[in-house]
Design a protein around this motif. Sequence first.
Motif, short mmCIF file in Angstrom:
data_model
loop_
_atom_site.label_atom_id
_atom_site.label_comp_id
_atom_site.label_asym_id
_atom_site.label_seq_id
_atom_site.Cartn_x
_atom_site.Cartn_y
_atom_site.Cartn_z
N GLY A 190 -2.21 -7.29 -9.11
CA GLY A 190 -3.28 -8.15 -9.62
C GLY A 190 -4.34 -8.52 -8.61
O GLY A 190 -5.15 -9.42 -8.85
N HIS A 191 -4.38 -7.82 -7.47
CA HIS A 191 -5.36 -8.14 -6.42
C HIS A 191 -6.44 -7.06 -6.33
O HIS A 191 -6.31 -5.99 -6.91
N ARG A 192 -7.48 -7.37 -5.53
CA ARG A 192 -8.58 -6.43 -5.35
C ARG A 192 -8.46 -5.74 -4.00
O ARG A 192 -7.90 -6.32 -3.05
N VAL A 193 -9.04 -4.55 -3.92
CA VAL A 193 -8.90 -3.74 -2.70
C VAL A 193 -10.23 -3.10 -2.33
O VAL A 193 -10.98 -2.67 -3.21
N ALA A 229 2.62 -10.72 -0.45
CA ALA A 229 3.23 -12.03 -0.75
C ALA A 229 3.11 -12.95 0.47
O ALA A 229 2.86 -14.15 0.32
N SER A 230 3.23 -12.39 1.67
CA SER A 230 3.18 -13.22 2.89
C SER A 230 1.75 -13.64 3.22
O SER A 230 1.53 -14.57 4.00
N ALA A 231 0.76 -12.92 2.67
CA ALA A 231 -0.64 -13.21 3.01
C ALA A 231 -1.23 -14.33 2.16
O ALA A 231 -2.35 -14.78 2.41
N ARG A 232 -0.50 -14.78 1.16
CA ARG A 232 -1.03 -15.81 0.24
C ARG A 232 -1.43 -17.06 1.04
O ARG A 232 -0.62 -17.60 1.78
N PRO A 256 8.83 4.49 -2.50
CA PRO A 256 9.28 3.14 -2.87
C PRO A 256 9.34 2.19 -1.66
O PRO A 256 9.02 1.01 -1.78
N ALA A 257 9.74 2.72 -0.48
CA ALA A 257 9.79 1.85 0.72
C ALA A 257 8.39 1.42 1.12
O ALA A 257 8.17 0.28 1.54
N LEU A 258 7.42 2.32 0.97
CA LEU A 258 6.02 1.97 1.29
C LEU A 258 5.52 0.88 0.34
O LEU A 258 4.90 -0.10 0.76
N ALA A 259 5.81 1.04 -0.96
CA ALA A 259 5.37 0.05 -1.95
C ALA A 259 6.03 -1.31 -1.67
O ALA A 259 5.37 -2.36 -1.75
N ALA A 260 7.30 -1.28 -1.30
CA ALA A 260 8.01 -2.54 -1.01
C ALA A 260 7.38 -3.23 0.19
O ALA A 260 7.22 -4.46 0.21
N PHE A 261 7.00 -2.45 1.21
CA PHE A 261 6.34 -3.03 2.39
C PHE A 261 5.02 -3.70 1.98
O PHE A 261 4.74 -4.84 2.38
N ALA A 262 4.22 -2.99 1.17
CA ALA A 262 2.92 -3.55 0.75
C ALA A 262 3.13 -4.83 -0.07
O ALA A 262 2.41 -5.82 0.13
N GLU A 263 4.12 -4.82 -0.95
CA GLU A 263 4.37 -6.02 -1.78
C GLU A 263 4.79 -7.21 -0.93
O GLU A 263 4.32 -8.33 -1.14
N THR A 264 5.65 -6.96 0.04
CA THR A 264 6.11 -8.06 0.92
C THR A 264 4.94 -8.61 1.73
O THR A 264 4.78 -9.82 1.89
#
Length: 184
Positions: free
Chosen positions: A33-36, A178-181, A167-175
């Motif tokens: 749901g974010h912009r890039v 979440a930490s950048a909020r 999947p490991a790359l996507a998990a890294f990006a998601e984490t």
Amino acid sequence: MEASMLFFIAYATIEGHTRKIAQAVADTIEKAGHRVRLMNVGELIEYTLEPADGVILCAPIHGGHYPQPFLDFVERESVWLSGLPSAFVSVSLSITSDNADERTEVRNIAEALADATGWAPQAVHHAAGALRYTEYDFFKRWMARRLAGSRGAPVDTGRNFELTDWPALAAFAETFVASARPDR
Ligand SMILES: Cc1cc2nc3c(=O)[nH]c(=O)nc-3n(C[C@H](O)[C@H](O)[C@H](O)COP(=O)(O)O)c2cc1C
């Protein structure tokens, strides 16, 4: 609903695989749901760096180094980069090696980026790259096959191989997202 954030993703690539990795990171962030804003640092002539909520840089190791245009970009923008939540995706073949010394070597190359450029990312992900044998010229194919042979990677030069754990790359990006909020 949570507020949408803006992430800046800059990458360098020589054979094209890190572009695919940067695009996959962008897709993961957009799906959340974010912009890039996605940029190839090798193609930047004039650019503006907008305020962003976080930044992810992606670069491949070739011959033991990140591409020079990438190092130049990071050094030039180190103050801007250091003011934001930031992450780095280092792409290499050696990170898949069975030999711990070779994995340590690419981890050290990523760690040395901070001394070389003044930018120390808060999170680093090591992604295995690709072997695009059919796209290399004779010399590059020979070099890549030699490198792959010594790292236990595929050496059939009649085919191409993607060693990236998506999947490991996507998990890294998601984490990271979440930490950048800002209100975390
Ligand atoms: C000529 C050549 C040299 C490479 N040198 C290294 C290296 O020194 N260490 C390593 O771990 N991987 C090395 N690799 C593997 C690359 O990091 C991998 O192929 C990566 O996917 C390349 O990314 P790119 O397509 O974005 O350029 C090399 C690959 C090629 C073709």
